[in-house]
Design an enzyme around this catalytic site. Sequence first.
Site, PDB file in Angstrom:
ATOM      1  N   GLU A 335       0.622  -1.250   0.219  1.00 35.47           N
ATOM      2  CA  GLU A 335       0.004  -0.133  -0.007  1.00 35.47           C
ATOM      3  C   GLU A 335       0.743   1.346   0.175  1.00 35.47           C
ATOM      4  O   GLU A 335       0.253   2.296  -0.447  1.00 35.47           O
ATOM      5  CB  GLU A 335      -0.737   0.107   1.468  1.00 35.47           C
ATOM      6  CG  GLU A 335      -2.413  -0.979   1.227  1.00 35.47           C
ATOM      7  CD  GLU A 335      -2.528  -1.139   0.248  1.00 35.47           C
ATOM      8  OE1 GLU A 335      -3.171  -0.309  -0.933  1.00 35.47           O
ATOM      9  OE2 GLU A 335      -2.819  -2.421  -0.209  1.00 35.47           O
ATOM     10  N   ASP A 409      -4.810  -5.136  -9.204  1.00 30.30           N
ATOM     11  CA  ASP A 409      -3.660  -4.064 -10.126  1.00 30.30           C
ATOM     12  C   ASP A 409      -3.463  -4.385 -11.014  1.00 30.30           C
ATOM     13  O   ASP A 409      -4.246  -3.348 -11.780  1.00 30.30           O
ATOM     14  CB  ASP A 409      -2.526  -3.825  -8.950  1.00 30.30           C
ATOM     15  CG  ASP A 409      -2.963  -3.462  -7.576  1.00 30.30           C
ATOM     16  OD1 ASP A 409      -3.772  -3.117  -7.582  1.00 30.30           O
ATOM     17  OD2 ASP A 409      -2.481  -3.383  -6.931  1.00 30.30           O
TER      18      ASP A 409
END
Length: 497
Positions: A335, A409
């Site tokens: 992250e 992603d």
Amino acid sequence: MLKEIGIGGVLGIIAGLLLLGLNIYPLLFLLILVLLVFKMMDLKGGLKKFNPVKGGNSSKKGLICFQDIGGQKVAKRELQEALDFLKDPGMIKAMGIRPLKGILLVGPPGTGKTLLARAAATYTNSEFIPAAGSEFIEMYAGVGAQRVRQLFMQARALAKNNKKKSAIIFIDEIEILGVKRGSHNSHLEYDQTLNQLLVEMDGLSLDDEVAILVIGATNRHDLLDKALLRPGRFDRIVQVELPDREGRLQILKIHARNKPLAADVDLEKIAIETFGFSGAQLESLTNEAAILAFREKARQLGTKHLKEAIDKVMMGEKLDRKPDKEECLRIAIHETGHAVVSEYIRPSSISTITIVPRGKALGYIRQIPEKDSYLYTKEHLEGQIAVLLGGAISEEVVLGSRSTGATMDFEQAVELARKIITSGLSSIGVVSPRDLPDGALHEYIKEIISSQEEKVRSLIRNYLPAIQNIAYHLLEKERISGNCLRELLGKEKKNAV
Ligand code: ATP
């Protein structure tokens, strides 16, 4: 309740007979026969039981006015204009204007279509009769058509009883009942129901004792039968879009009216962070924020409650399942990678980073949209691809390997690369992806992604100490704000000088 007592009683009798050693088969046969008779009666009676008129203007929900609806300026204006014929039928007649019989509200779920229809009824002092398309469709031919007839009859009766000159029939999910004829398996029932609606609408006139307007709502306008959209039926189509920033602010203000907001709350900032939210999601956000404040025994809703509520509405409820320490570190590094790339590409773009699992995500970053955008440049799309790749590449550079955590992603990055190509923004210019040779599209997508991968890898290497430091901080706190991230990044930069 009675049903449960009945079932319990019958089971008791059967158990009793079994205990006494008596033959229960004749009784069972009789029971099945009785049940079948009841079922048949129920099917016929279904018509009588159908009672869409649960609302009415005098319903407990209270009156909704156009002022209670945030944003939707264009939709409100279009609708109000169309409603004037109900308010002033004499004028419409004098001008020789064909009265409007139907208005179709088209837009995504939760954008306020039902609210607009209710406000229309208040504005015109009409009786409001809500129904849903699914209530008209049964397996048995004729039932739906009968229900449509009843709906119009009940609308007239209710308006007369309440001494109103007009009634608005609101049919939500009208695509279920108005689907193109012949396109459904059990099309006889569907076709008859739709035909009946057309007949009822054709029969409406300004001279009727009760003027009736039908408002339909759908988010699948494309499924509707052409006959419904013909002039003289639903000939006014009003688009009800997701609210823009100003609209979101108004909706937030409406739903925060009855909630104690702390002085630090800036609803304008919340409106900026909620691009893409529908009115229903904004209502849910304010409600969730109030629940969070209540759980904490806080007396007022603060910014932190509203921000956490945004995460909840976007990502879902927090999960109890907690990854082990090693996995948590990997998630924090992942992250942080996304966040650092995002801040590099567009400073002050991060609102929150967290490693608290929610919905399907083990952790996530939330970006602050720059502005409400409906068009994107190549640079913007490439930047978004870079942010998406930042997680996996950060894992690779810091920990020496990637994980499955980046699957989503990559899916999004590939979609964005495809968009660059199909919009004619890539180096191959304007092409039709269908006419490209086999495998070529894949090669071009790979090229776009690889070039971003290279850039992100070198960026992550440059920021390595900062990423490690921020990831450990995140591991400890579980959630850090964009401001905190920027502070930590700033410190790292100073240390490096
Ligand atoms: P669906 O298509 O799912 O039936 P809809 O478009 O009819 O949804 P509504 O039922 O009107 O949406 O809205 C649901 C709730 O969301 C409302 O009760 C209200 O609390 C909130 N809401 C939606 N849009 C607005 C708005 N423009 N202003 C204020 N509140 C809104």
